[in-house]
Design a protein around this motif. Structure first.
Motif, PDB file in Angstrom:
ATOM      1  N   UNK A  57      31.081  49.798 -36.354  1.00  0.00           N
ATOM      2  CA  UNK A  57      29.701  49.920 -36.803  1.00  0.00           C
ATOM      3  C   UNK A  57      29.627  50.437 -38.239  1.00  0.00           C
ATOM      4  N   UNK A  58      28.801  49.800 -39.031  1.00  0.00           N
ATOM      5  CA  UNK A  58      28.439  50.310 -40.352  1.00  0.00           C
ATOM      6  C   UNK A  58      27.226  51.223 -40.203  1.00  0.00           C
ATOM      7  N   UNK A  59      26.192  50.724 -39.519  1.00  0.00           N
ATOM      8  CA  UNK A  59      25.042  51.526 -39.105  1.00  0.00           C
ATOM      9  C   UNK A  59      24.983  51.400 -37.591  1.00  0.00           C
ATOM     10  N   UNK A  60      25.351  52.436 -36.833  1.00  0.00           N
ATOM     11  CA  UNK A  60      25.475  52.344 -35.380  1.00  0.00           C
ATOM     12  C   UNK A  60      24.260  51.717 -34.712  1.00  0.00           C
ATOM     13  N   UNK A  61      24.537  50.631 -33.975  1.00  0.00           N
ATOM     14  CA  UNK A  61      23.494  49.931 -33.241  1.00  0.00           C
ATOM     15  C   UNK A  61      22.732  48.896 -34.038  1.00  0.00           C
ATOM     16  N   UNK A  62      22.921  48.879 -35.376  1.00  0.00           N
ATOM     17  CA  UNK A  62      22.105  48.004 -36.211  1.00  0.00           C
ATOM     18  C   UNK A  62      22.917  47.066 -37.100  1.00  0.00           C
ATOM     19  N   UNK A  63      23.960  47.554 -37.732  1.00  0.00           N
ATOM     20  CA  UNK A  63      24.792  46.731 -38.609  1.00  0.00           C
ATOM     21  C   UNK A  63      26.256  46.955 -38.248  1.00  0.00           C
ATOM     22  N   UNK A  64      26.977  45.872 -37.974  1.00  0.00           N
ATOM     23  CA  UNK A  64      28.379  45.975 -37.561  1.00  0.00           C
ATOM     24  C   UNK A  64      29.272  45.258 -38.562  1.00  0.00           C
ATOM     25  N   UNK A  65      30.410  45.853 -38.847  1.00  0.00           N
ATOM     26  CA  UNK A  65      31.384  45.235 -39.752  1.00  0.00           C
ATOM     27  C   UNK A  65      31.944  43.961 -39.130  1.00  0.00           C
ATOM     28  N   UNK A  66      32.107  42.937 -39.957  1.00  0.00           N
ATOM     29  CA  UNK A  66      32.670  41.685 -39.491  1.00  0.00           C
ATOM     30  C   UNK A  66      31.705  40.802 -38.733  1.00  0.00           C
ATOM     31  N   UNK A  67      30.417  41.151 -38.704  1.00  0.00           N
ATOM     32  CA  UNK A  67      29.421  40.384 -37.950  1.00  0.00           C
ATOM     33  C   UNK A  67      28.298  39.899 -38.869  1.00  0.00           C
ATOM     34  N   UNK A  68      27.661  38.808 -38.442  1.00  0.00           N
ATOM     35  CA  UNK A  68      26.506  38.266 -39.147  1.00  0.00           C
ATOM     36  C   UNK A  68      25.226  38.840 -38.562  1.00  0.00           C
ATOM     37  N   UNK A  69      24.326  39.288 -39.435  1.00  0.00           N
ATOM     38  CA  UNK A  69      23.016  39.798 -39.041  1.00  0.00           C
ATOM     39  C   UNK A  69      21.943  39.028 -39.797  1.00  0.00           C
ATOM     40  N   UNK A  70      20.785  38.857 -39.164  1.00  0.00           N
ATOM     41  CA  UNK A  70      19.647  38.221 -39.817  1.00  0.00           C
ATOM     42  C   UNK A  70      18.515  39.219 -39.939  1.00  0.00           C
ATOM     43  N   UNK A  71      17.797  39.144 -41.043  1.00  0.00           N
ATOM     44  CA  UNK A  71      16.554  39.887 -41.240  1.00  0.00           C
ATOM     45  C   UNK A  71      15.475  38.855 -41.529  1.00  0.00           C
ATOM     46  N   UNK A  72      14.564  38.661 -40.567  1.00  0.00           N
ATOM     47  CA  UNK A  72      13.556  37.606 -40.675  1.00  0.00           C
ATOM     48  C   UNK A  72      12.156  38.199 -40.656  1.00  0.00           C
ATOM     49  N   UNK A  73      11.223  37.467 -41.257  1.00  0.00           N
ATOM     50  CA  UNK A  73       9.836  37.900 -41.255  1.00  0.00           C
ATOM     51  C   UNK A  73       8.978  36.955 -42.073  1.00  0.00           C
ATOM     52  N   UNK A  74       7.689  37.165 -41.995  1.00  0.00           N
ATOM     53  CA  UNK A  74       6.746  36.342 -42.759  1.00  0.00           C
ATOM     54  C   UNK A  74       6.772  36.750 -44.234  1.00  0.00           C
ATOM     55  N   UNK A  75       6.290  35.889 -45.125  1.00  0.00           N
ATOM     56  CA  UNK A  75       6.217  36.262 -46.547  1.00  0.00           C
ATOM     57  C   UNK A  75       5.367  37.507 -46.744  1.00  0.00           C
ATOM     58  N   UNK A  76       5.792  38.361 -47.678  1.00  0.00           N
ATOM     59  CA  UNK A  76       5.006  39.527 -48.024  1.00  0.00           C
ATOM     60  C   UNK A  76       5.323  40.799 -47.277  1.00  0.00           C
ATOM     61  N   UNK A  77       6.296  40.761 -46.338  1.00  0.00           N
ATOM     62  CA  UNK A  77       6.610  41.978 -45.588  1.00  0.00           C
ATOM     63  C   UNK A  77       7.634  42.843 -46.305  1.00  0.00           C
ATOM     64  N   UNK A  78       8.241  42.319 -47.381  1.00  0.00           N
ATOM     65  CA  UNK A  78       9.198  43.110 -48.137  1.00  0.00           C
ATOM     66  C   UNK A  78      10.624  42.974 -47.669  1.00  0.00           C
ATOM     67  N   UNK A  79      11.021  41.782 -47.245  1.00  0.00           N
ATOM     68  CA  UNK A  79      12.383  41.588 -46.705  1.00  0.00           C
ATOM     69  C   UNK A  79      13.455  41.857 -47.761  1.00  0.00           C
ATOM     70  N   UNK A  80      13.260  41.330 -48.964  1.00  0.00           N
ATOM     71  CA  UNK A  80      14.255  41.555 -50.019  1.00  0.00           C
ATOM     72  C   UNK A  80      14.333  43.026 -50.399  1.00  0.00           C
ATOM     73  N   UNK A  81      13.199  43.710 -50.417  1.00  0.00           N
ATOM     74  CA  UNK A  81      13.198  45.141 -50.722  1.00  0.00           C
ATOM     75  C   UNK A  81      13.912  45.917 -49.626  1.00  0.00           C
ATOM     76  N   UNK A  82      13.741  45.496 -48.371  1.00  0.00           N
ATOM     77  CA  UNK A  82      14.480  46.111 -47.274  1.00  0.00           C
ATOM     78  C   UNK A  82      15.986  45.917 -47.464  1.00  0.00           C
ATOM     79  N   UNK A  83      16.376  44.702 -47.850  1.00  0.00           N
ATOM     80  CA  UNK A  83      17.786  44.431 -48.076  1.00  0.00           C
ATOM     81  C   UNK A  83      18.359  45.316 -49.169  1.00  0.00           C
ATOM     82  N   UNK A  84      17.587  45.528 -50.250  1.00  0.00           N
ATOM     83  CA  UNK A  84      18.060  46.391 -51.329  1.00  0.00           C
ATOM     84  C   UNK A  84      18.116  47.855 -50.882  1.00  0.00           C
TER      85      UNK A  84
END
Length: 422
Positions: A57-84
């Motif tokens: 785990x990188x972030x326990x329960x949320x982000x794991x090393x060696x795995x693919x994760x998706x962050x999805x949402x409608x336009x305007x919710x701030x997805x790129x800002x969340x990624x940063x």
């Protein structure tokens, strides 16, 4: 027992083995089909010989090393800002939204939409990132000239650079659909395009966060199914995160991040957040994430509650009325079952509560006396037209002090005012 074949130690060795296998197959094609010396062989590994290893785990329960994760949402919710914000936490060894400390590591960012200089780096600075540990994937130079990075062709080159940097812990692909050179709606092409990145992440111990959008007109559906493009995106990802935006002026966090799917840990739950514009010096401003309280409930429930206030409230209540008429048509139903079925149907619990008032649904306790079973609350439709409380103005069906994420909303089942039917 035969010793297991030695695993390749580098991508170059993988390519060399592949070339040798290709030469063997070409030579075999010129020989007799029954020549046992050139018959393909399959390596089998006994399960008892394969050690069990924990999820890294990188972030326990949320982000794991060696795995693919998706962050999805409608336009305007701030997805790129969340990624940063997540990238900044890794680069600086900061804190996750849960309050736990993030392990310090390097970050690779591949962006096909936002400019690093005027958008992404200001956001990283606002989030407190260590910019010395953040690297943007740029163009590729080869014998053909300079071209855009292509995961299908350039993972080996990226792997070499990742090894040179060292300790790469997070890879952000925004948008992840840019990693697919072919048709992003075809399962085979999506898997073929993303698999090299997943293998790279597994080798270097990094988590991949792919940012993407929701399909238009997909409200109410399972959140994983709302991801734009092929279903392979959601299927290949081990964890799917979703973000939503509430109406302006509502109490509580105007946005929320929820965990819609996890094949490697618990799902459900989330965090409220807000976006703020802050000064970063030199007369510049950038948006940053301000994390809020922990949220309970499934992603479908959280999305339904958030998106209801963005649309037509009257339509949402009407849909909830139809749902209640259907589920209560054959008689009383336990309140807990109503709530569970509403979540499965993508009907926001807030809408169900308002529809219950409009339809004059009767609630009563059942059981708990003289061995009649556990006590529970039942919901049932009224047979008396006089008890129907249909409101002429749908605005009157809304509680003015109820917010999507406030303490008196449906996510807090312990509130006393709703104990009569919880």
């Amino acid at each position: 027992m035969n010793a297991l074949p030695e695993l390749p130690r580098s991508i170059r060795e993988v390519d060399e083995r592949a070339e040798r296998d290709l030469r063997r197959m070409e030579q075999a094609a010129d020989r007799e089909p029954h020549d046992d010396a050139w018959r393909p062989t399959v390596t089998l590994r006994r399960a008892a010989d394969i050690p069990c290893v924990p999820i890294r785990w990188l972030w326990p329960g949320w982000l794991a090393r060696g795995k693919l994760h998706l962050l999805a949402g409608a336009p305007g919710v701030g997805k790129s800002t969340l990624g940063m914000a997540l990238a900044a936490a890794v680069s600086s060894g900061g804190r996750w939204p849960s309050g736990s400390s993030a392990p310090t590591g390097s970050v690779l960012i591949w962006s096909g939409e936002d400019d690093p200089g005027d958008t992404l780096i200001p956001r990283l600075r606002a989030a407190g990132a260590n910019l010395d540990r953040v690297f943007f994937v740029g163009d590729v130079a080869d014998a053909e000239g300079v071209r855009y990075f292509d995961p299908a062709r350039d993972v080996q080159a990226l792997s070499i650079e990742a090894d040179r940097i060292g300790n790469v812990s997070l890879i952000v692909a925004d948008p992840v659909v840019s990693a697919v050179a072919g048709d992003s709606h075809k399962n085979t092409e999506v898997r073929r395009a993303l698999q090299p990145l997943v293998e790279l992440a597994d080798r270097i111990g990094a988590a991949i966060l792919g940012i993407t959008h929701f399909s238009k007109g997909s409200q109410g559906r399972d959140p994983t199914e709302r991801v734009v493009g092929s279903i392979a995106f959601g299927a290949l990802a081990r964890v799917v995160l979703v973000a939503a935006k509430s109406a302006e002026g509502e109490d509580g966090p105007p946005r929320m991040l929820a965990r819609a799917k996890s094949n490697i840990g618990p799902d459900g739950g989330g965090f409220g957040y807000d976006l703020e514009q802050v000064d970063i010096g030199q007369g510049m401003q950038a948006s940053m994430v301000r994390w809020g309280a922990t949220l309970d409930g499934s992603a479908r429930e959280l999305l339904g509650a958030a998106e209801e206030v963005m649309g037509d409230v009257a339509d949402a209540i009407t849909s909830a009325e139809q749902f209640l008429r259907q589920i209560l048509a054959d008689g009383p139903v336990p309140a807990k079952q109503v709530k569970s079925d509403a979540g499965n149907a993508g009907v926001a619990w807030a809408s169900v509560r308002r529809a219950k008032t409009r339809l004059g649904v009767i609630t009563r306790k059942d059981g708990g006396h003289f061995g009649e079973g556990p006590q529970q609350w039942l919901w049932e439709l009224s047979d008396d037209p006089e008890t129907l409380k249909v409101l002429k103005n749908p605005e009157g069906a809304q509680q003015k002090n109820v917010s999507t994420f406030s303490k008196v909303e449906h996510l807090q089942a312990e509130q006393a005012e709703w104990e009569d039917d919880e």
